[in-house]
Design an enzyme around this catalytic site. Structure first.
Site, PDB file in Angstrom:
ATOM      1  N   ASP A 125      10.843  -4.913   3.395  1.00  0.00           N
ATOM      2  CA  ASP A 125      11.819  -3.949   3.929  1.00  0.00           C
ATOM      3  C   ASP A 125      13.213  -4.558   4.011  1.00  0.00           C
ATOM      4  O   ASP A 125      13.361  -5.787   4.065  1.00  0.00           O
ATOM      5  CB  ASP A 125      11.373  -3.444   5.311  1.00  0.00           C
ATOM      6  N   GLU A 127       9.403  -5.936   8.940  1.00  0.00           N
ATOM      7  CA  GLU A 127       9.953  -7.132   9.599  1.00  0.00           C
ATOM      8  C   GLU A 127      11.283  -6.851  10.275  1.00  0.00           C
ATOM      9  O   GLU A 127      11.549  -7.334  11.362  1.00  0.00           O
ATOM     10  CB  GLU A 127      10.112  -8.266   8.580  1.00  0.00           C
TER      11      GLU A 127
HETATM   12 ZN    ZN Z   1      14.686 -11.195   6.568  1.00  0.00          ZN
END
Ligand code: ZN
Length: 401
Positions: free
Chosen positions: A82, A147
């Site tokens: 992401d 994340e």
């Molecule tokens: Zn990162």
């Protein structure tokens, strides 16, 4: 190399293809990303699995490169798929086009954080495997979602599940940060993050009086104490050139709310702090100090922890950790100038370290402006290709430790 040569380089093509998949928050559709990664695994000849630690919308792609001694603890090469949002009008290139300029700068969200590292792992494994090399330990490549918004739907859950335990991971690679100078940073720890709300009650009444124990007076006391502590950390940072932001505790007032009307003394005021504790701080003692300040302020203050991350033991960077020894020795042999640091923010490594697995954060990007989460994020093609060469040495060294 010239722009034409970079554009025709197979590894650069793969990197740019990955960058063009807009896995950007919020509400990410990972379908194209998973397809891309499956094709990569097939082209290298690695078995691949897609697992869903929380839900179908948040896939983790795991590839396996079998080692000669698969009974040994494995190595995991982790990266997140992401990326953070963009303000497209602030970019001079489209953020998901992966344009290259004449100097070989490739512009895209994720070019530094951290799609580069994901495809560099793939490139290094591709080259090593094609040469007939097989590592001693099994090497996994994991590509995780979520994340950038805390890893709750990705790594945080994955490490708790039997699937992850079955990988028998002994050491993890993950992201570092771009370096603006010639040196490279190796991150062995992260600070401990709190988001702390002080809910301060006090005597309410008419704005024309001087009432005792008002919320405003208590807030003033508590904020003063927090800011005095903040000043000590700023002083340390300014006076000691051997430390950086990861080595001090940061304290920032981030939200304030309360009150109903300008002539009414309110019954409640709330102040919120973002606090990131240096790894050397005795956190329970600090919490007691905060509670003492609340009492000294007059009491009636409730502490609410929106976020209270547990302390996570740093990864050892001494001779007791054979993975560290192999990691550092390889970078030394490559002639790279390195520095071991504490990561100023948070990455998925904290979940890995929390379950007792050593992890190092490293991105092979130097002499590059730090543009993670910024406009016009870019990576130079030659820097990218050099990073592949670094991983071609680093991965075997650690996988044979
Ligand atoms: Zn990162």
């Amino acid at each position: 190399m010239s722009k034409a040569e970079w554009e025709n380089n197979e590894e650069i093509k793969i990197f740019r293809e990955y960058l063009r998949i807009p896995t950007v928050h919020p509400s990410i559709d990972y379908t194209a990303c998973v397809d891309f990664l499956k094709r990569q695994a097939a082209s290298i000849g690695l078995p691949v699995e897609v697992v869903y630690p929380v839900n179908e919308a948040n896939p983790v792609v795991v590839m396996k490169w079998l080692g000669k001694q698969p009974e040994l603890p494995s190595i995991i090469l982790n990266s997140h798929t992401d990326v953070v949002p963009v303000f497209a009008d602030k970019w001079t290139h489209k953020p998901f086009s992966a344009d290259m300029d004449d100097e070989g700068r490739i512009y895209a969200r994720g070019s530094q954080d951290m799609k580069c590292v994901g495809t560099q792992y793939l490139a290094a494994v591709r080259a090593l495997k094609a040469s007939g090399y097989q590592p001693k330990r099994t090497v996994y490549l994991s590509f995780v979602p979520d994340e950038e918004v805390g890893g709750v739907l990705g790594m945080r859950e994955m490490v708790r599940q039997d699937y992850f335990k079955s990988l028998h991971v002994g050491f993890s690679f993950d992201e570092g940060i771009t370096s603006a100078d010639e040196s490279y940073s190796i991150y062995y720890a992260e600070r401990t993050l709190w988001h702390l709300h002080f809910k301060i009650s006090g005597t309410a009444g008419h704005g024309s009086l001087l009432l005792p124990n008002t919320a405003g007076e208590k807030l003033h006391y508590v904020v003063n104490k927090m800011m005095e502590f903040r000043a000590t950390q700023l002083k340390r940072l300014n006076e000691d050139s051997s430390i950086d932001i990861g080595d001090v505790t940061t304290v920032n007032l981030t939200q304030l709310r309360g009150g109903v009307q300008s002539n009414v003394v309110p019954p409640l005021l709330e102040v919120v702090f973002d606090i990131r504790f240096a790894v050397t701080v005795d956190i329970p003692a600090f919490e007691k100090q905060i509670r003492d300040w609340c009492e000294e302020a007059g009491g009636g203050i409730e502490l609410y922890f929106e976020m209270k991350n547990p302390f996570v033991e740093p990864t050892k960077i001494d001779d007791s950790n054979p993975f560290w020894v192999a990691f550092k020795k390889t970078l030394d042999e490559l002639g790279l100038k390195t520095r071991a640091r504490v990561f100023p923010g948070a990455t998925d490594s904290r979940f890995i370290r929390h379950i007792g697995i050593p992890a190092l954060g490293f991105s092979p990007i130097n002499n590059t402006p730090i543009l993670l989460h910024d406009h016009d994020e870019f990576l130079r093609a030659d820097t990218y290709l050099h990073g592949i060469e670094v991983y071609k040495k680093l991965i075997p060294a650690v996988a044979n430790a």
